[in-house]
Scaffold this motif. Structure first.
Motif, PDB file in Angstrom:
ATOM      1  N   LEU A 118       4.709   1.167 -11.197  1.00  0.00           N
ATOM      2  CA  LEU A 118       5.469   2.193 -11.816  1.00  0.00           C
ATOM      3  C   LEU A 118       4.744   2.369 -13.183  1.00  0.00           C
ATOM      4  CD1 LEU A 118       9.003   1.242 -10.905  1.00  0.00           C
ATOM      5  CD2 LEU A 118       7.869   3.488 -10.347  1.00  0.00           C
ATOM      6  N   ASP A 119       4.541   0.999 -13.978  1.00  0.00           N
ATOM      7  CA  ASP A 119       3.800   1.163 -15.184  1.00  0.00           C
ATOM      8  C   ASP A 119       2.268   1.791 -15.079  1.00  0.00           C
ATOM      9  OD1 ASP A 119       5.065  -0.025 -17.069  1.00  0.00           O
ATOM     10  OD2 ASP A 119       3.433  -1.418 -17.493  1.00  0.00           O
ATOM     11  N   GLY A 131       5.298  -6.385  -8.228  1.00  0.00           N
ATOM     12  CA  GLY A 131       4.202  -5.274  -7.762  1.00  0.00           C
ATOM     13  C   GLY A 131       4.752  -4.168  -7.863  1.00  0.00           C
ATOM     14  N   LEU A 132       6.110  -3.726  -7.905  1.00  0.00           N
ATOM     15  CA  LEU A 132       6.650  -2.367  -7.849  1.00  0.00           C
ATOM     16  C   LEU A 132       6.673  -2.070  -9.241  1.00  0.00           C
ATOM     17  CD1 LEU A 132       9.775  -2.312  -5.634  1.00  0.00           C
ATOM     18  CD2 LEU A 132       7.460  -1.073  -5.119  1.00  0.00           C
ATOM     19  N   PHE A 133       6.956  -2.855 -10.342  1.00  0.00           N
ATOM     20  CA  PHE A 133       7.018  -2.757 -11.635  1.00  0.00           C
ATOM     21  C   PHE A 133       5.654  -2.373 -12.322  1.00  0.00           C
ATOM     22  CE2 PHE A 133      11.025  -5.322 -12.483  1.00  0.00           C
ATOM     23  CZ  PHE A 133      11.783  -4.348 -11.890  1.00  0.00           C
ATOM     24  N   TRP A 142       0.731  -1.129  -0.051  1.00  0.00           N
ATOM     25  CA  TRP A 142      -0.142   0.096  -0.057  1.00  0.00           C
ATOM     26  C   TRP A 142       0.814   1.151  -0.064  1.00  0.00           C
ATOM     27  CZ3 TRP A 142      -0.624   3.936   3.427  1.00  0.00           C
ATOM     28  CH2 TRP A 142      -1.525   4.936   3.282  1.00  0.00           C
ATOM     29  N   MET A 143       1.887   1.176   0.930  1.00  0.00           N
ATOM     30  CA  MET A 143       2.768   2.471   0.753  1.00  0.00           C
ATOM     31  C   MET A 143       3.512   2.503  -0.466  1.00  0.00           C
ATOM     32  SD  MET A 143       3.295   3.987   3.746  1.00  0.00           S
ATOM     33  CE  MET A 143       4.965   4.892   3.474  1.00  0.00           C
ATOM     34  N   ALA A 144       4.081   1.637  -1.047  1.00  0.00           N
ATOM     35  CA  ALA A 144       4.653   1.645  -2.621  1.00  0.00           C
ATOM     36  C   ALA A 144       3.691   2.268  -3.558  1.00  0.00           C
ATOM     37  CB  ALA A 144       5.092   0.486  -2.819  1.00  0.00           C
ATOM     38  N   HIS A 191      12.694   6.580 -11.119  1.00  0.00           N
ATOM     39  CA  HIS A 191      11.682   7.406 -10.303  1.00  0.00           C
ATOM     40  C   HIS A 191      11.497   6.966  -8.933  1.00  0.00           C
ATOM     41  CE1 HIS A 191      10.248   8.831 -14.529  1.00  0.00           C
ATOM     42  NE2 HIS A 191      11.020   9.864 -13.978  1.00  0.00           N
ATOM     43  N   LEU A 192      12.037   5.657  -8.979  1.00  0.00           N
ATOM     44  CA  LEU A 192      11.766   4.880  -7.402  1.00  0.00           C
ATOM     45  C   LEU A 192      13.006   4.557  -6.863  1.00  0.00           C
ATOM     46  CD1 LEU A 192       9.616   3.572  -5.410  1.00  0.00           C
ATOM     47  CD2 LEU A 192       9.998   1.439  -6.860  1.00  0.00           C
ATOM     48  N   GLN A 193      13.202   4.752  -5.503  1.00  0.00           N
ATOM     49  CA  GLN A 193      14.039   4.253  -4.725  1.00  0.00           C
ATOM     50  C   GLN A 193      13.618   3.254  -3.471  1.00  0.00           C
ATOM     51  OE1 GLN A 193      18.132   6.461  -3.693  1.00  0.00           O
ATOM     52  NE2 GLN A 193      16.874   6.732  -1.834  1.00  0.00           N
TER      53      GLN A 193
END
Ligand code: C2E
Ligand code: MG
Ligand code: MG
Ligand code: MG
Length: 292
Positions: free
Chosen positions: A137-138, A132-134, A93-95, A146-148
């Motif tokens: 972003l997508d 999940g991160l990709f 959720w945070m991400a 844009h993400l660290q």
């Protein structure tokens, strides 16, 4: 009598323990509910680049205001979330929230290079983590750069090979990788040359007493020198005073974060602060001092 005393002692102990267990269970139930009902917030703390004299990034930090208990510190609920695996839905959720907010800010013309999120070991080693991160972003039309993600040294030491595989996948897409609280963990330095790491965040405990404490100065200067030799950037955490800033500038630390610039802020306040700083930094105003 000695025996009685012993028994009382034991009763007291088991009573304390029972209370602690109850308390923990109550907090776990409350956190579960908070997640379900979307009661957590994300605050954002600016990261200042000294050479550019501006806010270049933000770190996303979880906030939980409990209806009766008030604000609960992340250090207590993050740990609970890790122990109960609730960190998986929480971190996801945070991400997604931070990435969505970052996209919104960019659409409104805010010049930020990246948003940084804190990642627990449990998340990093979860099979769905990278995808999940990709996907997030997508969905927002953003790129990896844009993400660290911020990891602690202890996470790297948990399962080095698994960690390496995950970090390489992230790096292939340009996601930045930072070591958080650098210098406080239990780890070897060998990973610094073997893993795809971009940035060391020097823990606040080393920054607190510079430039007055020679031991801390030695540690901070050595970390920065080592980072630069390895091609890594550095962020000093917990910068509160002008003396700290002057010192860190002098020894070549490129990025700063701390109450001197801003506390973690809700999204509206962060945007206002950014707008004010852009206005202040306009070419006609005398500039050179570091501004947020
Ligand atoms: P961290 O990632 O090292 O974050 C920096 C902490 O230092 C934050 O505390 C921030 O509010 C505080 N801080 C920043 N500047 C200053 C300063 O100048 N002086 C002082 N005294 N403190 C400063 P916070 O928000 O309470 O978070 C504590 C820790 O909880 C974080 O440390 C991070 O390890 C963890 N955390 C927070 N949000 C998340 C999350 O979404 N996921 C995970 N896995 N961990 C999180
Ligand atoms: Mg952090
Ligand atoms: Mg830190
Ligand atoms: Mg920390």
């Amino acid at each position: 009598r000695v025996k009685d005393f012993g028994r009382d002692g034991f009763c007291k102990f088991s009573q304390d323990l029972a209370e602690a267990v109850d308390e923990r269970l109550a907090l776990e139930t409350a956190l579960r509910q908070a997640l379900r009902e979307n009661q957590l917030q994300v605050h954002y703390q600016p990261v200042i680049d000294l050479a550019q004299g501006r806010m270049v990034a933000v770190e996303a930090l979880a906030r939980w205001r409990h209806a009766e208990r008030g604000e609960i510190a992340p250090c207590s609920f993050i740990r609970l979330a890790e122990e109960t695996k609730l960190i998986l839905p929480l971190g996801g959720w945070m991400a997604r929230t931070a990435i969505g907010q970052f996209r919104l800010w960019r659409e409104r013309g805010m010049e930020l290079d990246y948003v940084s999120i804190n990642t627990s070991g449990i998340e990093l080693f979860d099979p769905g983590f990278v995808d999940g991160l990709f996907e997030a972003l997508d969905e927002h039309g953003l790129e990896g750069r844009h993400l660290q993600i911020e990891l602690t040294e202890n996470v790297l030491m948990q399962d080095y090979e698994a960690c390496r595989r995950v970090l390489l996948r992230l790096r292939q897409q340009g996601v930045r990788i930072a070591i958080d609280d650098f210098g406080t963990g239990y780890s070897s330095l060998a990973y610094l040359k073997q893993l795809p790491i971009d940035m060391l965040k020097i823990d606040r405990s080393f920054i607190k007493d510079v430039p007055g404490d020679p031991g801390d100065c030695a540690i901070v200067e050595t970390i920065i020198a080592m980072a630069h030799r390895l091609g890594l950037a550095t962020v000093a955490e917990g910068v509160e005073t002008e003396e700290q800033e002057d010192y860190l500038l002098a020894i070549g630390c490129e990025r700063l974060q701390g109450y001197r610039y801003a506390r973690p802020l809700d999204p509206v306040s962060l945007e206002r602060l950014h707008a004010d700083s852009v206005r202040q930094a306009a070419p006609d105003s005398a500039s050179s001092a570091v501004r947020v």
